[in-house]
Design an enzyme around this catalytic site. Structure first.
Site, short mmCIF file in Angstrom:
data_model
loop_
_atom_site.label_atom_id
_atom_site.label_comp_id
_atom_site.label_asym_id
_atom_site.label_seq_id
_atom_site.Cartn_x
_atom_site.Cartn_y
_atom_site.Cartn_z
N ASP A 67 -5.96 4.64 5.34
CA ASP A 67 -6.38 3.69 5.99
C ASP A 67 -5.17 3.81 7.06
O ASP A 67 -3.73 3.57 6.71
CB ASP A 67 -6.25 2.25 5.25
CG ASP A 67 -6.47 1.20 6.15
OD1 ASP A 67 -6.56 1.28 7.46
OD2 ASP A 67 -6.51 0.02 5.62
N TYR A 88 2.84 -4.85 -2.57
CA TYR A 88 1.67 -4.67 -1.99
C TYR A 88 1.48 -4.14 -0.52
O TYR A 88 2.33 -4.65 0.26
CB TYR A 88 0.89 -5.96 -1.87
CG TYR A 88 -0.38 -6.13 -1.46
CD1 TYR A 88 -1.58 -5.34 -2.33
CD2 TYR A 88 -0.71 -6.54 -0.21
CE1 TYR A 88 -2.64 -5.30 -1.68
CE2 TYR A 88 -2.10 -6.36 0.27
CZ TYR A 88 -2.99 -5.77 -0.65
OH TYR A 88 -4.38 -5.95 -0.21
N LYS A 92 -5.00 -1.68 -0.27
CA LYS A 92 -5.65 -0.99 -1.44
C LYS A 92 -5.90 0.42 -1.48
O LYS A 92 -5.67 1.25 -0.57
CB LYS A 92 -7.18 -1.50 -1.36
CG LYS A 92 -7.29 -2.41 -2.58
CD LYS A 92 -7.02 -3.91 -2.28
CE LYS A 92 -7.59 -4.45 -1.27
NZ LYS A 92 -6.61 -5.00 -0.51
C1 F6R Z 1 -6.75 -4.66 2.89
C2 F6R Z 1 -7.31 -6.14 2.22
C3 F6R Z 1 -7.28 -7.22 3.17
C4 F6R Z 1 -6.06 -7.93 3.31
C5 F6R Z 1 -6.19 -9.42 3.78
C6 F6R Z 1 -4.80 -9.94 4.33
O1 F6R Z 1 -6.92 -3.84 2.61
O2 F6R Z 1 -8.02 -5.77 1.61
O3 F6R Z 1 -7.90 -8.24 2.16
O4 F6R Z 1 -4.98 -8.10 2.10
O5 F6R Z 1 -7.10 -9.37 5.02
O6 F6R Z 1 -4.12 -9.06 5.21
P1 F6R Z 1 -3.00 -9.44 6.11
O7 F6R Z 1 -1.80 -10.05 5.17
O8 F6R Z 1 -2.64 -8.04 6.95
O9 F6R Z 1 -3.46 -10.38 6.99
MG MG Z 2 -9.51 -0.08 2.67
MG MG Z 3 -6.85 -1.92 7.21
#
Ligand code: F6R
Ligand code: MG
Ligand code: MG
Length: 391
Positions: free
Chosen positions: A24, A241, A244
């Site tokens: 990603d 974190y 993913k």
């Molecule tokens: C990323 C993902 C999302 C983020 C969520 C919060 O792969 O799965 O669920 O964890 O959108 O993202 P931030 O903290 O960047 O706003």
């Molecule tokens: Mg992804």
């Molecule tokens: Mg992303």
């Protein structure tokens, strides 16, 4: 497209490697999907790699916010040139597209400062399988978003060890001897090889905990390579974190291996996997066609696409060029999807409560510890005389 003289000639063995490397490196809007310019650039750089004789063929695709580079070549697994090629492509996409367009999470999975010989452990996910090409070589590639590598444990068990899924384990003498599973223990940095059917219960005792034990690969008992999965856990690399892992999986099918339909059958149950919203929730792994290879509701639900190719003389064969068959674009999977959506409704109604929320061990690698640390000093021992509640 042939890259050496003996390739494809009667009587010569062709050793082929399929490498799937994914990352990603930015998405639009938020974590929803990738930008077409990212894919365009990846394709043009891969085409140069074909012209330079580095790879024999390629296909670039995406699921949700992850880009997958699917390559065939004769260089074997863990080849420096192939890994560097993929690393450079992800760097270039970040530099020339994701950053100028301020895409979300530009360069997110490129955790290492620079390439140091092997892309494993540097952020991107890798699955590679080297084998002698059979007379006809069907290859299936599965790519998931909003989940982690343990998501393949249950389907791999079903495909290669469950006779209620794979009829060939009972009927076909070449499958009847069973398979060997390589299982990684991510906590201990160790692996164990277990053979089925004899060690079926031991296998299940481990892979039933997919946050720690994950299947890295499967071979037939005679050594024939059958499947390979990406295994990186970004949180364990970075210690925090960072998004993913969104794993990929390569499976060879037919003629002494599970049939295409036996492989796909393992995805007819949308089992619960970790990785939904903020990497912190369980949701059903939903098999979708390429047109639905995005994530939306609650940043999910977790999705998997299936891509089908033949391989001929080290080259990917698809329907038009290397364009694969979209394996889940079939009405037979509509009810699986419906079930997955019903399960999503049910899980969502738990809100921020387990078991929709992951258990405390896995929440360690999210932003939850920061929230909990603020409350730490407010806790008093249970035997403290209780005073009136203070608002
Ligand atoms: C990323 C993902 C999302 C983020 C969520 C919060 O792969 O799965 O669920 O964890 O959108 O993202 P931030 O903290 O960047 O706003
Ligand atoms: Mg992804
Ligand atoms: Mg992303």
């Amino acid at each position: 497209m042939l890259i050496d003289v003996e390739v494809g000639m009667e009587g010569f063995v062709v050793r082929t490697t399929v490498s799937v490397i994914k990352a990603d490196v930015g998405s639009i809007p938020g974590h929803h999907t990738v930008h077409p310019k990212q894919l365009e650039l990846a394709r043009s750089l891969m085409a140069e790699a074909v012209d330079d004789g580095v790879v024999a063929s390629y296909h670039v695709t995406h699921v949700g916010d992850d880009i997958q580079l699917i390559m065939t070549h004769g260089r074997g697994e863990n080849d420096r040139t192939i890994h560097e090629l993929a690393w450079n492509i992800f760097q270039e996409i970040t530099r020339r597209v994701s950053k100028p367009l301020k895409l979300y999470g530009a360069g997110q999975d490129l955790l290492a400062d620079s390439f140091s010989g092997n892309i494993r452990g540097a952020g991107p996910g890798v699955a590679e399988l080297e084998f002698e090409e059979r007379k006809s070589e069907p290859i299936l590639i599965f790519c998931a978003d909003k989940t982690n590598p343990g998501a393949w444990n249950l389907p791999l068990y079903k495909i290669f060890a469950d006779p209620f899924n794979t009829a060939g384990l009972v009927i076909d003498p070449s499958l009847h001897e069973g398979f060997c599973f390589r299982v990684l223990d991510l906590r201990e940095d160790a692996f164990v090889d277990l053979t089925t059917p004899e060690e079926l219960y031991d296998l299940l005792a481990l892979i039933g905990t997919p946050s720690r034990y994950i299947v890295e690969g499967v071979r037939r008992r005679d050594g024939l390579p059958a499947a390979a999965a990406s295994t990186s856990r970004l949180s364990l690399i970075a210690g925090r974190y960072v998004g993913k892992d969104d794993p990929v999986l390569i499976v060879r099918a037919q003629h002494g291996l599970p049939a295409l339909g036996e492989v796909l059958e393992a995805f007819a149950f949308p089992h619960l996997v970790a990785g939904f919203m903020r990497g912190s929730h369980y949701g059903p792994l939903t098999p979708v066609s390429m047109k639905d290879a995005v994530v939306s509701r609650f940043d999910g639900p977790p999705r998997v696409v299936g891509l089908g190719f033949q391989i001929a003389d080290r080259c990917l064969v698809g329907l038009r060029g290397t364009e694969p068959v979209d394996l889940f674009a079939d009405a037979a999977f509509d009810r699986v999807r419906q079930q997955a959506f019903d399960v999503t409704d049910y899980m969502r109604r738990h809100g921020p409560v387990m078991p929709h929320l992951l258990g405390p061990e896995e929440m360690e690698y999210t932003t939850m510890p920061q929230v909990l640390s603020k409350l730490k000093n407010r806790f008093k021992p249970m035997h403290t005389p209780r005073i009136a509640m203070q608002g």
